[in-house]
Design a protein around this motif. Structure first.
Motif, short mmCIF file in Angstrom:
data_model
loop_
_atom_site.label_atom_id
_atom_site.label_comp_id
_atom_site.label_asym_id
_atom_site.label_seq_id
_atom_site.Cartn_x
_atom_site.Cartn_y
_atom_site.Cartn_z
N VAL A 64 0.82 -1.21 0.00
CA VAL A 64 0.00 0.00 0.00
C VAL A 64 0.86 1.26 0.00
N GLY A 68 -2.93 3.99 2.02
CA GLY A 68 -3.45 2.63 2.16
C GLY A 68 -3.99 2.04 0.87
N ASN A 69 -3.70 2.68 -0.26
CA ASN A 69 -4.19 2.18 -1.55
C ASN A 69 -3.19 1.20 -2.17
N THR A 70 -3.73 0.15 -2.77
CA THR A 70 -2.91 -0.81 -3.49
C THR A 70 -2.79 -0.38 -4.95
N ASN A 98 -8.65 0.20 1.81
CA ASN A 98 -7.67 1.24 2.17
C ASN A 98 -8.03 1.83 3.54
#
Length: 157
Positions: A64, A68-70, A98
């Motif tokens: 991430v 918190g984003n993939t 996220n």
């Protein structure tokens, strides 16, 4: 060194990125000043060849960024369906959340990406997942007023 590495990723310079990874394999896990991994950056800039190289070199597919984003979440709001498919085929978690509770499907709905939403649904995306505000992907599609996504997601509820 890592600033140049991230720059070469942005520019799509596969040859330079390959050479830098061969010289310094630890770069695969580097983090830029915004908290992005090389994989997240490559996918964000639609660099599928570099993304595949990074995965082949051991990049963590569900790592991430600072929010918190993939990588999969990023391509869902950018609209890169080909990269989304590749990431899913390589094992990306379609239901990862996220820091705000959003999933890739919520991003696809929020940013009007019906093609990506279909891909996510075909691979088991959870239509009941709610973000931190209590909204599902279907709720986001309704808020955006996107008939194709509203219908697609309603059929999955």
């Amino acid at each position: 060194m890592s600033d140049r590495f991230f720059n070469e990723i942005r520019l799509g310079n596969l040859e330079a990125v390959t050479q830098m990874l061969n010289d310094n394999p630890e770069l695969v896990d580097a983090i830029d000043q915004r908290g992005s991994t090389p994989l997240i950056l490559a996918t964000y800039y639609d660099q599928i060849g570099i993304a595949e190289l990074l995965l082949d070199k051991g990049a963590k597919i569900d790592a991430v960024d600072g929010s918190g984003n993939t990588a999969l979440m990023g391509v869902c709001f950018k609209g890169f369906a080909g990269i989304a498919e590749m990431l899913i085929e390589r094992g990306a978690n379609v239901n990862e959340r996220n820091s705000m509770g959003a999933t890739s499907l919520i991003y696809a709905a929020t940013f009007n990406r019906p093609e990506i939403a279909k891909i996510l649904l075909e691979h088991g995306a959870d239509t009941t997942a709610k973000d931190a505000r209590g909204n599902t992907a279907h709720d986001h599609a309704k808020m955006q007023g996107v008939p194709e996504l509203i219908q697609l997601l309603a059929a999955e509820l």
